[in-house]
Design a protein around this motif. Sequence first.
Motif, PDB file in Angstrom:
ATOM      1  N   UNK A  51       0.856  -1.185   0.000  1.00 28.11           N
ATOM      2  CA  UNK A  51       0.000   0.000   0.000  1.00 28.11           C
ATOM      3  C   UNK A  51       0.894   1.238   0.000  1.00 28.11           C
ATOM      4  N   UNK A  52       0.870   2.051  -1.050  1.00 28.22           N
ATOM      5  CA  UNK A  52       1.759   3.212  -1.093  1.00 28.22           C
ATOM      6  C   UNK A  52       1.465   4.225   0.013  1.00 28.22           C
ATOM      7  N   UNK A  53       0.220   4.331   0.463  1.00 24.21           N
ATOM      8  CA  UNK A  53      -0.112   5.273   1.537  1.00 24.21           C
ATOM      9  C   UNK A  53       0.628   4.900   2.819  1.00 24.21           C
ATOM     10  N   UNK A  54       0.639   3.605   3.147  1.00 24.42           N
ATOM     11  CA  UNK A  54       1.339   3.162   4.353  1.00 24.42           C
ATOM     12  C   UNK A  54       2.838   3.438   4.254  1.00 24.42           C
ATOM     13  N   UNK A  55       3.418   3.290   3.072  1.00 21.05           N
ATOM     14  CA  UNK A  55       4.851   3.509   2.902  1.00 21.05           C
ATOM     15  C   UNK A  55       5.218   4.989   3.044  1.00 21.05           C
ATOM     16  N   UNK A  56       4.508   5.864   2.362  1.00 19.07           N
ATOM     17  CA  UNK A  56       4.875   7.268   2.338  1.00 19.07           C
ATOM     18  C   UNK A  56       4.454   8.033   3.593  1.00 19.07           C
ATOM     19  N   UNK A  57       3.482   7.527   4.338  1.00 22.59           N
ATOM     20  CA  UNK A  57       3.007   8.239   5.521  1.00 22.59           C
ATOM     21  C   UNK A  57       3.292   7.494   6.816  1.00 22.59           C
ATOM     22  N   UNK A  58       4.287   6.588   6.820  1.00 22.37           N
ATOM     23  CA  UNK A  58       4.606   5.881   8.049  1.00 22.37           C
ATOM     24  C   UNK A  58       5.364   6.806   9.001  1.00 22.37           C
ATOM     25  N   UNK A  59       5.274   6.499  10.277  1.00 20.50           N
ATOM     26  CA  UNK A  59       5.951   7.301  11.288  1.00 20.50           C
ATOM     27  C   UNK A  59       7.436   6.997  11.245  1.00 20.50           C
ATOM     28  N   UNK A  60       8.239   8.034  11.342  1.00 18.63           N
ATOM     29  CA  UNK A  60       9.687   7.884  11.329  1.00 18.63           C
ATOM     30  C   UNK A  60      10.288   8.681  12.475  1.00 18.63           C
TER      31      UNK A  60
END
Length: 75
Positions: A51-60
């Motif tokens: 899921x691209x949303x999960x990749x780009x908006x994950x917490x870092x």
Amino acid sequence: MMRPLVETSALVGSNSTVDIKVSEQKGRKMYYTVAVVDEGLLNLTGYKTPDPHDYFFKKRALGVRTWDSYDYFVS
């Protein structure tokens, strides 16, 4: 803004050759990558599309090291 144009046959069968023509709408130079995916093979291996949303908006983590010198000034 680049506007790629892709021309290929409408139907692609197994063990057949495919001609793909990629160009830019206004004739400008453009770099591109063509990826071919065998969906049958992906089904056998149980591959799930990420899921691209999960990749780009994950917490870092912030990634900044900080410190203070409070102990040196207050006794």
